[in-house]
Design an enzyme around this catalytic site. Sequence first.
Site, PDB file in Angstrom:
ATOM      1  N   GLY B 179      37.509  44.513  33.484  1.00 46.21           N
ATOM      2  CA  GLY B 179      36.199  44.889  32.974  1.00 46.21           C
ATOM      3  C   GLY B 179      35.114  44.779  34.045  1.00 46.21           C
ATOM      4  O   GLY B 179      34.265  45.670  34.196  1.00 46.21           O
ATOM      5  N   ASP B 180      35.138  43.689  34.797  1.00 46.17           N
ATOM      6  CA  ASP B 180      34.164  43.533  35.879  1.00 46.17           C
ATOM      7  C   ASP B 180      34.314  44.643  36.913  1.00 46.17           C
ATOM      8  O   ASP B 180      33.322  45.179  37.401  1.00 46.17           O
ATOM      9  CB  ASP B 180      34.373  42.183  36.571  1.00 46.17           C
ATOM     10  CG  ASP B 180      33.899  41.018  35.735  1.00 46.17           C
ATOM     11  OD1 ASP B 180      32.706  40.724  35.769  1.00 46.17           O
ATOM     12  OD2 ASP B 180      34.722  40.408  35.038  1.00 46.17           O
ATOM     13  N   SER B 181      35.546  44.963  37.249  1.00 45.36           N
ATOM     14  CA  SER B 181      35.773  45.980  38.277  1.00 45.36           C
ATOM     15  C   SER B 181      35.280  47.346  37.819  1.00 45.36           C
ATOM     16  O   SER B 181      34.648  48.078  38.589  1.00 45.36           O
ATOM     17  CB  SER B 181      37.268  46.074  38.617  1.00 45.36           C
ATOM     18  OG  SER B 181      37.748  44.841  39.073  1.00 45.36           O
TER      19      SER B 181
END
Lengths: 414, 414
Positions: B179-181
């Site tokens: 998700g962060d990426s």
Amino acid sequence: MSDITSRPAPLSGLRILELGHFIAAPFCTRVLADLGAEVIKVEPPGRGDPVRAWGQTPEGQSTSVWWSVHGRNKKSVSINLKDPAGIDLVRRLVGEVDAVVENFKPGQLAKWGLGPDDIAAANSDAVLVQISGFGQTGPGRDRAAFGLIGEAVGGIRHLTGYPPAVTDLPPVRTGISIGDSIAGLYGAIGLLAAIFEKRVARAGEDLPNRRVDVALTDSVLSLMEGCLPEYGYFGSVRQPHGSSLPTTAPSNAYPSRDRKWFLIGANSDSLFARLCRAMDRVALTDDPRFIDNQARVRNAEALDQEISAWTFTKTIDELEAAMKEVDVPSSRIYTVADIAADPQFRARGMIQDVADPRLGKVLHPGAVPDMGGDAGATVRWTGPEVGAHTDEILEGLLGMTATDIDRLRGAGTI
Amino acid sequence: MSDITSRPAPLSGLRILELGHFIAAPFCTRVLADLGAEVIKVEPPGRGDPVRAWGQTPEGQSTSVWWSVHGRNKKSVSINLKDPAGIDLVRRLVGEVDAVVENFKPGQLAKWGLGPDDIAAANSDAVLVQISGFGQTGPGRDRAAFGLIGEAVGGIRHLTGYPPAVTDLPPVRTGISIGDSIAGLYGAIGLLAAIFEKRVARAGEDLPNRRVDVALTDSVLSLMEGCLPEYGYFGSVRQPHGSSLPTTAPSNAYPSRDRKWFLIGANSDSLFARLCRAMDRVALTDDPRFIDNQARVRNAEALDQEISAWTFTKTIDELEAAMKEVDVPSSRIYTVADIAADPQFRARGMIQDVADPRLGKVLHPGAVPDMGGDAGATVRWTGPEVGAHTDEILEGLLGMTATDIDRLRGAGTI
């Protein structure tokens, strides 16, 4: 100074030709079209992009509801790429755009006379973005580019599962086409970077046009955090860890009384103390097994049992309320029904009832990222019928007459 | 016309200030730095970004080997954001850059005097990219932005698991910070789109600077294919499907004799026929249970048993050879050891032994996308020490003297 709410979308004025099908290239151009780029999608006359047939489809129609989203904000031009007259048309269109995005099998477009050299000959300024499973170079470039294979080779599949000690089931597929989507995002970044170079950093210079070679495998590998340096330095091979995190605890999915899964991330001393308070088990914070993160990771199984025993006495609604009260990061695992009902998504315009001329109202995810509401990324229209913009583009962009167009249509070229 | 191999990287000339920590913002700027942008990362003096302590760390060091990758190609400037003199320094740096990327909790930078209005006051041309868990607006914006929560809310976690009929284990985490990426990639796209608007499409106009508001949850939701329109139109809630695909067969992970998992995607009539030939079971293609895709999906369990019975008699190497011979998409599930040894990754420069002044040789994933080898995205240097470029930037960019800098250092501001 103009008002931000009335200005055009950020990519207004950028024109892109999509020679794409299935997911990766069309997703790349959807993101750019959401941001205001004019995307001209070339599709085979008749059935169009094969992905139109994917997913649930209303009775009596040949195009799925997914297409309403996947094809949105684009112009569809139908051209037969197996007809030399069609190739000629595409070359003329290449002459009118800033960039071309394609995801055919490496070498396929060149066979049709639309390879990188042909593109450059037609327009020495056009950026060429090529998305494929394994890339345009190397001994493996001709392998079939199935998403599930690329995701496995990039390393994500191995880590998406339980350790063999827990179950003998194989690792699971991340249930969406994650590899294609990530490759599509990298394609958009490469395209915009090449445009920056050409139009800003080196504007006015006579640079050969950039080729952006995006491999699904490379794209996935680029997200693998410390796996590669840790393997190289320590020889350690990262292993799957199920639904928890390997380095911190508690962080896992716990069962509710009404048989749902509830995620809790209470993996700092202060969050853990708050969780224990909510569980009415404050003594756990002094338990030597759980005294700090290191201890909690070592005794994660015992800790998860304690937490599960508590969560299993509560409904998912009760758990959410309890965690909200002590402000511990947590959530039910959202189904699409939860997503559609979520107040935060609704408030941010991420759940939109969009009027589709074919289907009536269709539920769309909003455009990402938010760059100022209607002045940023937006849904302007839904996925069009095959060739809906053929006449508009051939007349407006290539200056063709209605007679020319009729002739091409009669010959099956468009 | 200049030679592509000797030209600067595409984003040379783009200068970005990163006020980031952990994963999303630093990943966003790593991708841009790989493409040649000058990224100035502000870190707290002393320990720096907390992510430096994540992952495996060599004996006697405080910074992990992951940092060599995560911090690469950036300049580190140490500034104490809790010191008003530090905030003043940051404001002056804002005046010298094209964009600012941050991922603090919404509202945190504003408390320090570095909110959107402060950024705009310091530089009305700077694009501001804000990455957060739930976005800068809406009733949920203050929820803690843990990746695992955002991924669950965006919808990916629910689909990454087995149906309840198969196991009572919860859905798994995609074993990386997916998700962060993804949010980081959207941040890069938004940043470059805003720069395109400012410097190309509307160059010379006095536009208020763009804010790019990237939510991890929105970013994940944007990848959910047809889930939302299918729910809206048919009321159907997409469910997890384990290691196979719901709409096509055979496509699954099969066990080898040497206890590894082998992926086969033979989900077209022609691919299926070739698989049957390799299995020496050509009669299966005439079996009414497997006669076409619809039939195979209906009888997927029986079909998977037939295939497993065969794969279980072969080693993973034998399976790979057999599928290569009949050209059926397939692969072992790569561990990082497989990745490091893969000839295609090696040929494409995706596995690089990079010299790190702290660690010696470190294995890095190559830079993505490929935009012309050394003239495109590259690894120029490894993750630097905290504050390694403080003097260079304060002197070169802000015109400070050694005496000024010594004073700030003495006061703990830098």
